[in-house]
Design a protein around this motif. Sequence first.
Motif, mmCIF file in Angstrom:
data_model
loop_
_atom_site.group_PDB
_atom_site.id
_atom_site.type_symbol
_atom_site.label_atom_id
_atom_site.label_comp_id
_atom_site.label_asym_id
_atom_site.label_seq_id
_atom_site.Cartn_x
_atom_site.Cartn_y
_atom_site.Cartn_z
ATOM 1 N N LEU A 165 -35.418 53.601 3.663
ATOM 2 C CA LEU A 165 -34.060 53.854 3.181
ATOM 3 C C LEU A 165 -33.192 52.606 3.331
ATOM 4 C CD1 LEU A 165 -32.037 55.869 2.101
ATOM 5 C CD2 LEU A 165 -31.643 56.678 4.415
ATOM 6 N N LEU A 166 -33.328 51.963 4.488
ATOM 7 C CA LEU A 166 -32.538 50.758 4.752
ATOM 8 C C LEU A 166 -32.848 49.654 3.734
ATOM 9 C CD1 LEU A 166 -30.598 49.459 6.736
ATOM 10 C CD2 LEU A 166 -32.530 48.779 8.138
ATOM 11 N N ASN B 246 -31.706 50.448 0.133
ATOM 12 C CA ASN B 246 -30.277 50.271 -0.082
ATOM 13 C C ASN B 246 -29.894 48.803 -0.172
ATOM 14 O OD1 ASN B 246 -28.710 52.717 -0.251
ATOM 15 N ND2 ASN B 246 -29.690 53.208 1.689
ATOM 16 N N LEU B 247 -30.419 48.021 0.771
ATOM 17 C CA LEU B 247 -30.052 46.603 0.779
ATOM 18 C C LEU B 247 -30.481 45.927 -0.518
ATOM 19 C CD1 LEU B 247 -30.774 45.500 4.450
ATOM 20 C CD2 LEU B 247 -28.613 46.151 3.391
ATOM 21 N N VAL C 141 -27.167 53.736 7.936
ATOM 22 C CA VAL C 141 -28.549 54.222 7.983
ATOM 23 C C VAL C 141 -28.979 54.486 9.422
ATOM 24 C CG1 VAL C 141 -30.956 53.618 7.538
ATOM 25 C CG2 VAL C 141 -29.226 53.104 5.839
ATOM 26 N N THR D 70 -33.282 61.364 3.850
ATOM 27 C CA THR D 70 -32.782 61.993 5.075
ATOM 28 C C THR D 70 -33.365 63.380 5.245
ATOM 29 O OG1 THR D 70 -30.734 60.792 4.713
ATOM 30 C CG2 THR D 70 -30.691 62.485 6.380
ATOM 31 N N TYR D 71 -33.485 64.120 4.121
ATOM 32 C CA TYR D 71 -34.065 65.458 4.213
ATOM 33 C C TYR D 71 -35.518 65.381 4.670
ATOM 34 C CZ TYR D 71 -34.853 70.343 3.309
ATOM 35 O OH TYR D 71 -35.133 71.674 3.476
ATOM 36 N N HIS E 238 -26.689 68.102 5.776
ATOM 37 C CA HIS E 238 -26.706 66.824 6.487
ATOM 38 C C HIS E 238 -27.200 65.694 5.580
ATOM 39 C CE1 HIS E 238 -27.413 63.837 9.564
ATOM 40 N NE2 HIS E 238 -28.687 63.772 9.218
ATOM 41 N N SER E 239 -28.250 65.987 4.810
ATOM 42 C CA SER E 239 -28.800 64.948 3.923
ATOM 43 C C SER E 239 -27.764 64.501 2.898
ATOM 44 C CB SER E 239 -30.040 65.473 3.206
ATOM 45 O OG SER E 239 -30.941 66.009 4.118
ATOM 46 N N ILE E 240 -27.043 65.486 2.348
ATOM 47 C CA ILE E 240 -26.027 65.145 1.347
ATOM 48 C C ILE E 240 -24.924 64.306 1.988
ATOM 49 C CG2 ILE E 240 -24.237 66.128 -0.146
ATOM 50 C CD1 ILE E 240 -26.199 68.428 -0.689
ATOM 51 N N ILE F 6 -24.024 48.948 5.592
ATOM 52 C CA ILE F 6 -25.127 49.807 5.141
ATOM 53 C C ILE F 6 -26.088 50.074 6.292
ATOM 54 C CG2 ILE F 6 -27.116 49.928 3.604
ATOM 55 C CD1 ILE F 6 -25.533 48.435 1.523
ATOM 56 N N MET G 35 -36.960 55.713 7.672
ATOM 57 C CA MET G 35 -35.654 55.090 7.913
ATOM 58 C C MET G 35 -35.632 53.649 7.391
ATOM 59 S SD MET G 35 -33.571 54.671 11.442
ATOM 60 C CE MET G 35 -33.974 52.981 11.771
ATOM 61 N N MET H 81 -30.285 47.939 23.562
ATOM 62 C CA MET H 81 -31.130 47.337 22.533
ATOM 63 C C MET H 81 -30.302 46.486 21.571
ATOM 64 S SD MET H 81 -33.736 49.161 19.908
ATOM 65 C CE MET H 81 -32.690 49.102 18.459
ATOM 66 N N LEU I 183 -23.646 56.742 2.305
ATOM 67 C CA LEU I 183 -24.308 55.544 1.787
ATOM 68 C C LEU I 183 -23.629 55.063 0.517
ATOM 69 C CD1 LEU I 183 -28.071 56.285 2.457
ATOM 70 C CD2 LEU I 183 -26.686 54.440 3.404
ATOM 71 N N VAL J 114 -25.273 62.210 4.423
ATOM 72 C CA VAL J 114 -25.768 60.836 4.541
ATOM 73 C C VAL J 114 -25.702 60.145 3.188
ATOM 74 C CG1 VAL J 114 -27.759 59.412 5.096
ATOM 75 C CG2 VAL J 114 -27.242 61.387 6.509
ATOM 76 N N GLY J 115 -26.116 60.883 2.133
ATOM 77 C CA GLY J 115 -26.063 60.307 0.792
ATOM 78 C C GLY J 115 -24.654 59.854 0.432
ATOM 79 N N LYS K 219 -29.968 71.416 6.996
ATOM 80 C CA LYS K 219 -30.628 70.117 6.802
ATOM 81 C C LYS K 219 -30.175 69.476 5.497
ATOM 82 C CE LYS K 219 -35.094 70.753 9.093
ATOM 83 N NZ LYS K 219 -36.476 71.185 8.821
ATOM 84 N N VAL L 126 -36.981 45.552 17.989
ATOM 85 C CA VAL L 126 -37.017 46.954 17.590
ATOM 86 C C VAL L 126 -38.403 47.572 17.736
ATOM 87 C CG1 VAL L 126 -36.662 48.488 15.625
ATOM 88 C CG2 VAL L 126 -35.048 46.674 16.069
ATOM 89 N N LEU M 271 -36.044 64.952 8.289
ATOM 90 C CA LEU M 271 -35.790 66.106 9.147
ATOM 91 C C LEU M 271 -36.946 67.101 9.151
ATOM 92 C CD1 LEU M 271 -32.049 66.783 8.301
ATOM 93 C CD2 LEU M 271 -32.943 65.963 10.458
ATOM 94 N N LEU M 272 -37.912 66.937 8.225
ATOM 95 C CA LEU M 272 -39.067 67.840 8.228
ATOM 96 C C LEU M 272 -39.903 67.553 9.469
ATOM 97 C CD1 LEU M 272 -40.143 67.544 4.488
ATOM 98 C CD2 LEU M 272 -38.758 69.329 5.552
ATOM 99 N N GLY N 276 -30.859 58.425 -0.701
ATOM 100 C CA GLY N 276 -30.392 58.658 0.667
ATOM 101 C C GLY N 276 -30.529 60.108 1.067
ATOM 102 N N THR N 277 -30.154 61.013 0.152
ATOM 103 C CA THR N 277 -30.256 62.439 0.461
ATOM 104 C C THR N 277 -31.708 62.844 0.647
ATOM 105 O OG1 THR N 277 -28.285 62.795 -0.875
ATOM 106 C CG2 THR N 277 -29.581 64.732 -0.324
#
Lengths: 381, 381
Positions: B143-144, B147-148, A64, B123-124, A28-30, A60, B140, A140, A36, A32-33, A25, B65, B127-128, B119-120
Amino acid sequence: ERKPRFSFPSISSFLREKGQYDSIKLIHSIKVGISLVLVSLLYLLKPLYDQVGENAMWAIMTVVVVFEFFVGATLSKGVNRGIGTVIGGGFGLATAVIAEDAGEMGNAIGVAIAVFVCGTAATYVRLLPSIKKTCDYGVMIFLLTFNLVAVSGIRGETVVQLARARLSTIGIGFGVCVFTSLCIHPMWASDELHNSVASRFEALACSIDGCLGEYFKLVEEKENQTGGVNFSGCQSVLYSTDKDDMLAKFARWEPWHGKFGFSHPWEKYLDIGKELREAAATIFSLKGCLQSPRQPSSTLRQSMREQCEELGSSLASSLRELGDSIKTMRKCRPRFLIVSKLQSKSEELNLLMSPSKLGALKNDDGLAIASFVFQLMDIVG
Amino acid sequence: ERKPRFSFPSISSFLREKGQYDSIKLIHSIKVGISLVLVSLLYLLKPLYDQVGENAMWAIMTVVVVFEFFVGATLSKGVNRGIGTVIGGGFGLATAVIAEDAGEMGNAIGVAIAVFVCGTAATYVRLLPSIKKTCDYGVMIFLLTFNLVAVSGIRGETVVQLARARLSTIGIGFGVCVFTSLCIHPMWASDELHNSVASRFEALACSIDGCLGEYFKLVEEKENQTGGVNFSGCQSVLYSTDKDDMLAKFARWEPWHGKFGFSHPWEKYLDIGKELREAAATIFSLKGCLQSPRQPSSTLRQSMREQCEELGSSLASSLRELGDSIKTMRKCRPRFLIVSKLQSKSEELNLLMSPSKLGALKNDDGLAIASFVFQLMDIVG
């Protein structure tokens, strides 16, 4: 000597799996980081920003939204997003162009009707099971892009320019996702599916061992202690449908890698999963025998103990053998060898059973399991 | 006289359900179409467009959405989106302001580090399992937005103005979703959960009827015809975990309506669903008995037929009674009345069974089911 074999490795493997999973996990997070940061450079580095401008926003967003845990999931979402954007943009543009000639009021009405029809149709299509499974996300995005383009009133030259800029930034975002996803410790849904199906054989074998251990422990310890068998392995096999379907869907998107070719038969895994679930249901129903208030006498139980344990352990070992053969992708021993051993064991038990009355309680379930295992072998062999 | 009772209503109810479900899908699609037209008016009507401008885009995005099939799902997604946007925007702004003082190069490095860390971490967190279940979408969006905002370099006055405009259009989009979702034929996840759990009792009862019918049909028709029992009802009960979890999650979001109060015990439905799955696994394992190559003799089977059928039909009718009592939310007959009837039937079978040998094959499974039904009654009663 059976109990520790059942409970100890299952705990330690659970901890190991948990540990492994957590570090996966984190990886994966890293990833994504990193992705980004890479797309943020479009904004942060002046020369790049001068090229793409505000459209860097779409890169971006893409990262995400599209970056998923498994490589296959990322690829499928990215492709869906790309195709949905192109088709939606095309339809939206067509609508805008057609409605343009109708004057201000007519334009608004025409666009509103198109939005209504398209929104209704796309939403209905998304609810169809076959679409929901394969390209829900694409539809979608189609709907989203269609609406934005049809309604925004941007026309001609501008829209083509804008579309090119947006698509290229979406492409950049997707490219960054694919690069990080594939190059840094890729997580393959195909590996996950393969290993999870293979390890389920072990889980079922453990449950069978545990059941038999518990059933005959009652005799030894004179029912002082009734600590339940751990059926969680069996249960997780039972409830694995959705996870399997999802993994197989992603696995189909994944390119050739490791031991899997391009046309690896992913449907076979689903078939095996189904048979395993049926076997798990049978094993699970042994719980009823363990918990039933009507228990056979100790002597009766003792008299059939040896044969039961032999059948159980040969069942468990054939399950483990099948699991190993799937895991390592070797051919296992010819089917008739495995089946004939099981058959001879169950015949032994059968002979013994005839005079027993209540004792049949247990054996028949054992036989039911045996019959399921035969089915399994039909498929795997 | 048992067969038609089993097969005919199940087919007709299947068709009716399919018809109903399709029209429900259509209604949902039309609702989405209407909502999209309503938010498109922000673009299409000049006076409204003058107010919101390009930000109307966010209203369209929100509708596409956020609008989900069930009211609860729409509410949960909308609230997640709102909260995620606010928190993400706040964090992003803070990052931008702090990094601003560091000069152009320092600014870029600072923002890049913040983007990577955020971001890291996000994302982590996504996943929990506990977060994944409750507010995956919110994280999500956080995070979006983060970043923007952090990256865009818009500062001070402008960002506050922009945030207000975007949030208000997201609010408009969400308002339109909630309005259409609640006012036009609302689809309650709570109704769906309630009905699907209640109807599962019927499915299990049908499977029991079907099993017994099949088992004794073999005798009558001298094994000319082996048309399989329809276990699909049983199977769908078995694989209902994920659907139940999802529906219960959405049901918690739904406001008071119809027969459900604010603190309706949704967890109870999950408990009942679990017990039903265990019962389904037991019933499913009867399949092994039906398909086993070792079948008891006709006379043996015939001799216990009456008692088996009585036990089976009283099992089925108590399941139906429990299902009805859940469906109509009435208290069912006191538990001991139901249980005592089942117990007396199983005692009868028990007495008969003792001299029989292979015949035990069937009965014990019946008893295993009975023991599960007792458990069920513990919960429901």
